[in-house]
Design a protein around this motif. Sequence first.
Motif, PDB file in Angstrom:
ATOM      1  N   THR A 133     129.169  26.073 -38.877  1.00  0.00           N
ATOM      2  CA  THR A 133     128.777  25.128 -39.922  1.00  0.00           C
ATOM      3  C   THR A 133     127.833  24.043 -39.407  1.00  0.00           C
ATOM      4  OG1 THR A 133     130.781  23.859 -39.504  1.00  0.00           O
ATOM      5  CG2 THR A 133     130.855  25.472 -41.292  1.00  0.00           C
ATOM      6  N   THR A 134     127.818  23.813 -38.103  1.00  0.00           N
ATOM      7  CA  THR A 134     126.932  22.792 -37.543  1.00  0.00           C
ATOM      8  C   THR A 134     125.828  23.414 -36.703  1.00  0.00           C
ATOM      9  OG1 THR A 134     128.363  22.520 -35.607  1.00  0.00           O
ATOM     10  CG2 THR A 134     128.758  21.048 -37.490  1.00  0.00           C
ATOM     11  N   GLY A 135     125.514  24.663 -36.954  1.00  0.00           N
ATOM     12  CA  GLY A 135     124.480  25.360 -36.196  1.00  0.00           C
ATOM     13  C   GLY A 135     124.958  26.736 -35.816  1.00  0.00           C
ATOM     14  N   MET A 136     124.486  27.222 -34.677  1.00  0.00           N
ATOM     15  CA  MET A 136     124.875  28.550 -34.196  1.00  0.00           C
ATOM     16  C   MET A 136     126.378  28.581 -33.935  1.00  0.00           C
ATOM     17  SD  MET A 136     123.664  31.436 -33.527  1.00  0.00           S
ATOM     18  CE  MET A 136     123.844  32.905 -32.576  1.00  0.00           C
ATOM     19  N   PRO A 137     127.084  29.651 -34.362  1.00  0.00           N
ATOM     20  CA  PRO A 137     128.521  29.734 -34.097  1.00  0.00           C
ATOM     21  C   PRO A 137     128.827  29.605 -32.605  1.00  0.00           C
ATOM     22  CG  PRO A 137     127.843  31.470 -35.599  1.00  0.00           C
ATOM     23  CD  PRO A 137     126.588  30.812 -35.102  1.00  0.00           C
ATOM     24  N   LYS A 138     129.891  28.904 -32.291  1.00  0.00           N
ATOM     25  CA  LYS A 138     130.329  28.722 -30.904  1.00  0.00           C
ATOM     26  C   LYS A 138     131.240  29.884 -30.527  1.00  0.00           C
ATOM     27  CE  LYS A 138     128.821  24.350 -31.360  1.00  0.00           C
ATOM     28  NZ  LYS A 138     128.188  24.439 -32.652  1.00  0.00           N
TER      29      LYS A 138
END
Length: 185
Positions: A133-138
């Motif tokens: 949700t805040t960029g590339m999945p961790k």
Amino acid sequence: CLVELGLVEGSNAGIFARNSIDYAVAYFGMAKAGCVSVNVPWKASPGEFEQLITRCDARLLIVGDEQLPKIRDRLTNLPNLEKIVVINRDPKRSGLRAGELDFRDWLGTGVSKFSKSRLTSSTPLAICFSGGTTGMPKAILSQHLSCSTRAMIGAVEFGDDENEVIALTPPLSYSNNQVRLLGGI
């Protein structure tokens, strides 16, 4: 079967498919063999799939028949991917291409050599991904210890005894869930 494909303990193997019996067999087989399951969300776009498999350097891909047509053109961009095993195969679809194995046929070949895995509490179990949700999945690495700890905590909380059947859900996404099967099976 994993050993015959050249995978060793610690090898990363991707799974890109919907939930199914074959998925569970593949997932727990990889865990028993000491391979690390890279769980790609089944709704991932072809581009997301390629990024996640590349980041985790998977050598084997277990892919659902439904997802395979969406990603076939991306497979050439994954040079470290050595084998493709197709699960949930619809016999009405066209045949497999070179390098693709049918999961049921693959299992039917049996295992000619088996080396007992030396799993420890710190052995990696799976890589799952955050929602992004805040960029590339961790990427989140889960160890065998976390899975067995969840089972022990659940056993204490629910007062389980040796007659209980517990199915731990694989970490397909970042969560700590388990399914409790009630009654005798």
